[in-house]
Motif scaffolding. Structure first.
Motif, short mmCIF file in Angstrom:
data_model
loop_
_atom_site.label_atom_id
_atom_site.label_comp_id
_atom_site.label_asym_id
_atom_site.label_seq_id
_atom_site.Cartn_x
_atom_site.Cartn_y
_atom_site.Cartn_z
N GLY A 36 -1.06 15.69 2.58
CA GLY A 36 -1.42 14.43 1.93
C GLY A 36 -0.70 14.17 0.61
N ILE A 37 -0.70 15.14 -0.31
CA ILE A 37 -0.08 14.91 -1.61
C ILE A 37 1.43 14.78 -1.47
CG2 ILE A 37 0.21 15.79 -3.94
CD1 ILE A 37 -2.38 17.26 -3.68
N THR A 38 2.03 15.62 -0.64
CA THR A 38 3.47 15.54 -0.44
C THR A 38 3.86 14.17 0.11
OG1 THR A 38 3.63 17.94 -0.10
CG2 THR A 38 5.42 16.59 0.76
N HIS A 39 3.10 13.65 1.05
CA HIS A 39 3.38 12.31 1.57
C HIS A 39 3.13 11.23 0.50
CE1 HIS A 39 3.34 12.95 6.22
NE2 HIS A 39 4.41 13.44 5.62
N ALA A 40 2.15 11.43 -0.36
CA ALA A 40 1.93 10.48 -1.45
C ALA A 40 3.14 10.41 -2.36
CB ALA A 40 0.69 10.87 -2.25
N PHE A 41 3.73 11.57 -2.66
CA PHE A 41 4.94 11.59 -3.50
C PHE A 41 6.11 10.91 -2.79
CE2 PHE A 41 3.68 15.66 -6.04
CZ PHE A 41 2.69 14.94 -6.68
N ARG A 42 6.24 11.18 -1.49
CA ARG A 42 7.29 10.53 -0.71
C ARG A 42 7.16 9.01 -0.78
NH1 ARG A 42 5.91 10.54 5.37
NH2 ARG A 42 4.39 9.14 4.41
N ASP A 43 5.94 8.52 -0.56
CA ASP A 43 5.71 7.08 -0.58
C ASP A 43 6.03 6.49 -1.95
OD1 ASP A 43 4.83 7.42 1.98
OD2 ASP A 43 2.77 6.80 1.61
N ALA A 44 5.63 7.22 -3.01
CA ALA A 44 5.87 6.72 -4.36
C ALA A 44 7.36 6.53 -4.61
CB ALA A 44 5.27 7.68 -5.39
N GLU A 45 8.16 7.50 -4.18
CA GLU A 45 9.60 7.39 -4.42
C GLU A 45 10.20 6.27 -3.56
OE1 GLU A 45 13.44 10.34 -4.54
OE2 GLU A 45 11.62 10.84 -5.65
N LEU A 46 9.75 6.15 -2.32
CA LEU A 46 10.28 5.10 -1.46
C LEU A 46 9.89 3.71 -1.96
CD1 LEU A 46 9.67 6.61 2.10
CD2 LEU A 46 11.88 6.24 0.99
N VAL A 47 8.63 3.51 -2.28
CA VAL A 47 8.19 2.16 -2.65
C VAL A 47 8.74 1.77 -4.02
CG1 VAL A 47 5.99 2.65 -3.84
CG2 VAL A 47 6.23 0.59 -2.44
N SER A 48 8.84 2.71 -4.94
CA SER A 48 9.38 2.37 -6.26
C SER A 48 10.85 2.00 -6.17
CB SER A 48 9.17 3.53 -7.24
OG SER A 48 9.84 4.70 -6.81
N ALA A 49 11.61 2.68 -5.30
CA ALA A 49 13.01 2.33 -5.12
C ALA A 49 13.14 0.94 -4.51
CB ALA A 49 13.71 3.36 -4.23
N ALA A 50 12.28 0.63 -3.53
CA ALA A 50 12.31 -0.69 -2.89
C ALA A 50 11.93 -1.79 -3.87
CB ALA A 50 11.39 -0.70 -1.68
N LEU A 91 0.84 -1.20 0.00
CA LEU A 91 0.00 0.00 0.00
C LEU A 91 0.87 1.25 0.00
CD1 LEU A 91 -2.74 -0.86 2.67
CD2 LEU A 91 -2.77 -1.33 0.21
N VAL A 92 0.37 2.31 -0.64
CA VAL A 92 1.03 3.61 -0.62
C VAL A 92 -0.01 4.70 -0.42
CG1 VAL A 92 2.98 2.92 -2.07
CG2 VAL A 92 0.93 3.85 -3.14
N GLY A 93 0.45 5.87 0.06
CA GLY A 93 -0.43 7.01 0.22
C GLY A 93 -1.49 6.80 1.28
N ASP A 94 -2.65 7.43 1.07
CA ASP A 94 -3.73 7.36 2.05
C ASP A 94 -4.27 5.96 2.25
OD1 ASP A 94 -3.60 10.04 2.55
OD2 ASP A 94 -5.38 10.59 1.40
N ALA A 95 -4.01 5.05 1.35
CA ALA A 95 -4.47 3.67 1.52
C ALA A 95 -3.85 3.04 2.76
CB ALA A 95 -4.12 2.83 0.29
N GLU A 96 -2.62 3.43 3.08
CA GLU A 96 -1.97 2.84 4.26
C GLU A 96 -1.87 3.77 5.44
OE1 GLU A 96 1.16 3.32 5.83
OE2 GLU A 96 1.98 4.85 4.52
N SER A 97 -1.97 5.08 5.21
CA SER A 97 -1.84 6.04 6.32
C SER A 97 -2.65 7.28 5.99
CB SER A 97 -0.37 6.41 6.54
OG SER A 97 -0.26 7.43 7.52
N ALA A 98 -3.80 7.41 6.60
CA ALA A 98 -4.68 8.56 6.36
C ALA A 98 -4.59 9.52 7.53
CB ALA A 98 -6.12 8.11 6.15
N LYS A 99 -4.51 10.80 7.21
CA LYS A 99 -4.42 11.84 8.25
C LYS A 99 -5.35 12.98 7.92
CE LYS A 99 0.05 12.15 7.65
NZ LYS A 99 0.26 10.90 6.89
#
Length: 442
Positions: A312-326, A297-305
């Motif tokens: 929210g959008i900034t964290h979505a971008f953060r998650d995208a870069e982290l999960v894609s690298a992993a 899961l990435v973004g609000d699907a795993e962590s909603a605030k």
């Protein structure tokens, strides 16, 4: 049947970004969404400087800035105490080095980007990078074999039933995630106390950089956005929402007048509302498991605030870069899936991430500021470096624990004692706000 490296469910901020980054690395990616683009979605659509920096790192910032105003300073007004500052570049560089290992593409500007603009740019970039994009596609089922997710079944725009398979399925489908519901994933660290929020878009004035105002238990914000308009937002504690929605247009204006009489006057006398007033009532926070057999899961699907820090959008971008690298490490054979997902989880559920989650949830309760908190804001007026660090902390660039550590607060409060003794802000705003609630909804 083609076997994709990844199927991404959800093609908005977290999903389109994840698909883009995986495709740029040469992986076979399918991204699906039930919507068509361009289209709007419920969102504060604010990007802090690290959000803008992600766009710059991905080569998309110029396209966004071509149609979106941007600024570097923001004014924060708490119970009449005004602070103006920006997120320091060096703190942004530290953020990217700590989280991603490099500080390429850092910019200091922020912007409020309509989702009909931003999401279309992201989806177009994902397609250009080589991802297969299917819009108006409804996922009906996850395919699970031996306890592992291996694909999806869904209905295409022409009504055809389709089955696709992949090595990993990415749930990027928001707080009401189909993936999470289908897998019966639990929620934990739930925080039911949150805010309600109403906003609309106004032409007829230009106030420059964004303003965030708070008085008692209510708040408002104004930020320039696309189409020569301003997003004007009001919010308050969720327990007031029922009374507020009894007269949304009237209470929206009354809230502006109470929190910031100057902004209320500008909206009333110079503004033209270009769209209806939008609202959201349930922004309760929660966490879900990050990953499992065949899914992540990435973004609000795993962590909603809550929306109160517009992160929210900034964290979505953060998650995208982290999960894609992993996932890239795993797909290339440089790590096992367990190693890759553990690395993703360690960064997503770090001590800093937990502290910021708690910070947002505490703010979302919209309790009136205490005397010592107001005193801190007064102290910050004379210290630009600490004001900038406070804004960086609020935006989740600098760690919450560093700014709010006892030694730092003692120093700031000692300085405040000399400058705040006769400051008018130390009236009983809690009582003022309670009285306002009683009269506002009458």
């Amino acid at each position: 049947m083609q076997l994709y490296d990844a199927i991404v469910i959800g093609a908005r901020c977290s999903g389109a970004s994840t698909a883009l980054l995986l495709a740029q690395r040469g992986h076979r990616v399918l991204v699906v969404d039930r919507s068509s683009f361009p289209s709007d979605v419920i969102s504060t659509h604010f990007l802090w400087p690290h959000g803008m920096s992600y766009l710059n790192r991905w080569g998309l910032l110029d396209e966004v800035l071509a149609v979106t105003p941007a600024h570097t300073t923001v004014e924060v007004v708490n119970d009449g105490i005004s602070l103006t500052g920006s997120v320091p570049t060096e703190l942004l560089r530290e953020y990217f080095r700590d989280l991603h290992g490099d500080d390429a593409g850092v910019v200091q500007s922020y912007a409020s980007v309509r989702r009909r603009v931003l999401d279309e740019i992201l989806v177009g970039a994902a397609a250009k990078a080589g991802a297969e994009v299917r819009t108006n596609f409804t996922v009906r089922e996850l395919i699970v074999e031996n306890g592992q997710v291996i694909g999806i079944r869904g209905r295409a725009v022409d009504g055809e039933l389709v089955e696709e398979r992949a090595r990993i399925v990415v749930g990027a489908d928001g707080r009401n995630s189909f993936v999470a519901r289908t897998l019966a994933l639990p929620k934990y660290d739930e925080r039911p106390r949150c805010t309600f929020a109403y906003w609309s878009y106004w032409s007829g004035f230009d106030l420059g950089p964004a303003q965030l105002h708070r008085r008692g238990r209510l708040a408002c914000a104004v930020a320039p956005t696309n189409f020569d308009q301003n997003m004007v937002l009001v919010w308050g504690p969720s327990e007031w929402s029922r009374e507020f929605r009894g007269d949304v247009p009237g209470n929206y204006q009354k809230a502006l007048d109470f929190v910031s009489p100057e902004l209320g006057d500008v909206v009333r006398s110079r503004g033209t509302r270009e769209e209806r007033i939008y609202g959201t009532l349930d922004q309760s926070a929660f966490l879900r498991p990050l990953h499992g057999p065949g899914w992540v899961l990435v973004g609000d699907a795993e962590s909603a605030k809550d929306q109160c820090t517009a992160i929210g959008i900034t964290h979505a971008f953060r998650d995208a870069e982290l999960v894609s690298a992993a996932l890239d490490r795993w797909l290339r054979g440089d790590a096992s899936i367990d190693e890759a997902m553990t690395a993703y989880g360690d960064r997503r559920r770090s001590q800093n991430a937990a502290a910021y989650h708690d910070y947002v949830c505490t703010l979302a309760e919209m309790r009136p500021y205490r005397h010592d908190e107001l005193q801190l804001f007064v102290a910050l007026r004379g210290n630009q470096q600490e004001t900038d660090r406070f804004i960086a902390t609020h935006a989740d660039v600098a760690p919450v624990s560093e700014f709010f550590q006892a030694s730092n607060l003692f120093l700031l409060n000692d300085a405040a004692k000399e400058s705040s003794a006769d400051h008018a802000v130390f009236e009983d705003f809690a009582e003022t706000s309670r009285s306002y609630q009683q009269n506002l909804f009458a």
